[in-house]
Scaffold this active site. Sequence first.
Site, PDB file in Angstrom:
ATOM      1  N   GLY A 200       0.855  -1.132  -0.016  1.00 21.33           N
ATOM      2  CA  GLY A 200       0.011  -0.033   0.016  1.00 21.33           C
ATOM      3  C   GLY A 200       0.891   1.296   0.042  1.00 21.33           C
ATOM      4  O   GLY A 200       1.748   1.291  -0.791  1.00 21.33           O
ATOM      5  N   CYS A 201       0.344   2.252   0.756  1.00 24.43           N
ATOM      6  CA  CYS A 201       1.310   3.597   0.943  1.00 24.43           C
ATOM      7  C   CYS A 201       2.713   3.369   1.452  1.00 24.43           C
ATOM      8  O   CYS A 201       3.433   4.137   1.254  1.00 24.43           O
ATOM      9  CB  CYS A 201       0.443   4.528   1.691  1.00 24.43           C
ATOM     10  SG  CYS A 201      -1.451   4.723   1.367  1.00 24.43           S
ATOM     11  N   ALA A 202       2.834   2.365   2.107  1.00 20.91           N
ATOM     12  CA  ALA A 202       4.115   2.022   2.710  1.00 20.91           C
ATOM     13  C   ALA A 202       5.123   1.644   1.698  1.00 20.91           C
ATOM     14  O   ALA A 202       6.135   1.187   1.893  1.00 20.91           O
ATOM     15  CB  ALA A 202       4.160   1.472   3.971  1.00 20.91           C
ATOM     16  N   ASN A 374      -2.567  10.422  -3.875  1.00 18.40           N
ATOM     17  CA  ASN A 374      -2.033   9.349  -3.152  1.00 18.40           C
ATOM     18  C   ASN A 374      -1.614   8.197  -4.398  1.00 18.40           C
ATOM     19  O   ASN A 374      -2.635   7.540  -4.882  1.00 18.40           O
ATOM     20  CB  ASN A 374      -2.880   8.786  -2.120  1.00 18.40           C
ATOM     21  CG  ASN A 374      -2.171   7.744  -1.462  1.00 18.40           C
ATOM     22  OD1 ASN A 374      -0.977   7.242  -1.763  1.00 18.40           O
ATOM     23  ND2 ASN A 374      -2.720   7.322  -0.306  1.00 18.40           N
TER      24      ASN A 374
END
Length: 430
Positions: A200-202, A374
């Site tokens: 994901g975002c990481a 994002n």
Amino acid sequence: MVTPSSFTVNIPGLTNSATASCQPTVDDHILMGTSHPVTVLEGVRCGQRANGTAAVLALGTSNPANCVRQQEYSDWYFRVTKSDHLAQLRDKMKRICEKSGIKNRYFHHTEEMIAAHPEFLDRALPSLRTRLGITTAAMPELAAAAARKAIAEWGRPAADITHLVVSTSSGVSSPGADVRVAALLGLRPTVRRVMHCLHGCAGGSVALRLAKDLAENNLGARVLVVGVEATALAFRGPDVADLDALLAMALFGDGAGAAVVGAGPMSSGERPIFHMLSASQVTLPETDNTVGIKVTESGLHFKVSPEMPKLVGENIKRCLADTLAPFGLASDWNGVFWAAVPASPAILDTYQAALGLEPGKLAASRRVLSEYGNMLAATIFFVLDQMRCRRGSGNKEGRENCEWGVMLAIGPGITVEMMVLQAADTGDKD
């Protein structure tokens, strides 16, 4: 006969300076818990490691050509998904978009592509095979575009790349995007590849943490790190029973970011941007069902609990304190620069409130969110690039002068990824 006390490691590529720096002294033996001279194993191990801390040596970013303005997105989204009759959801989407702070997002998928695949809009129809076909074709080209920019800035031939790390949440296949990216860039067949998915975002932060370990533990290693996303894998129409999907549609965009990471000794022309001093990861207990990603027959599904900002706010200071304490930075949150992945405006607001940050400390992250949305694994590379620009800015109001910094991301789990950075433009000065 070679005795341990006279043993010298002779490894191809090991420079004299590196050899000299690896000769243990009496103090070294004490630190290693030994009283004997260097052994063969210790000598080999020492000879294989880099002589210095890893650093980001170059950065590159890329986006698809198709740009959708956020102020137009709600109308566009409900039109292409044939959902104009869901007036309440459309109004909700408009409010989310207005509060997002986003101006632009870029997508590989277009209105024509969506029209050609009605299975993307009918949740009862299987569409994973089609979606994977689209993202599998799109991601390597997008990733290679960002990587070429990073390699050009680095200034050495692509064939000098020894390791390749690729992160994405937009594909799950093997061979994966790493193989195709290596071919597009002309990397050597011996390049050592790592492909990881669904962080994901990481995702980009995880990849950079791995690159740090690879660079510091392999003498002469130059690691190309890539985060790439093509969110056609998750695109779907609105549903009153799936507000997580609505949030994802309002925030996520497509893009690719790349970095070249290496540790000393540096070759002629190599110039560190950020030194990567310490990396850590903390998983908050009992948060397994708070943030997640699931692959189903109808594509990728994101789960984001409304409790996520609260949980992050309650725990982030403790996580950061443990990471920064060894550097004497645990209490001065405004005395460092922040390269935080802008998962959402709410997460950035949570960081600011929980840490008592001054308004401009998250300016780089907010700028990236505004201009691109994002982009999951790709986002951190855009933030680092923006921070690099702010450090070189002639505008004193927007300039970031702190020597020490923190790279920060939140992933499924809830998992907190952190890395302590030192800006090379200040860290190398007396």
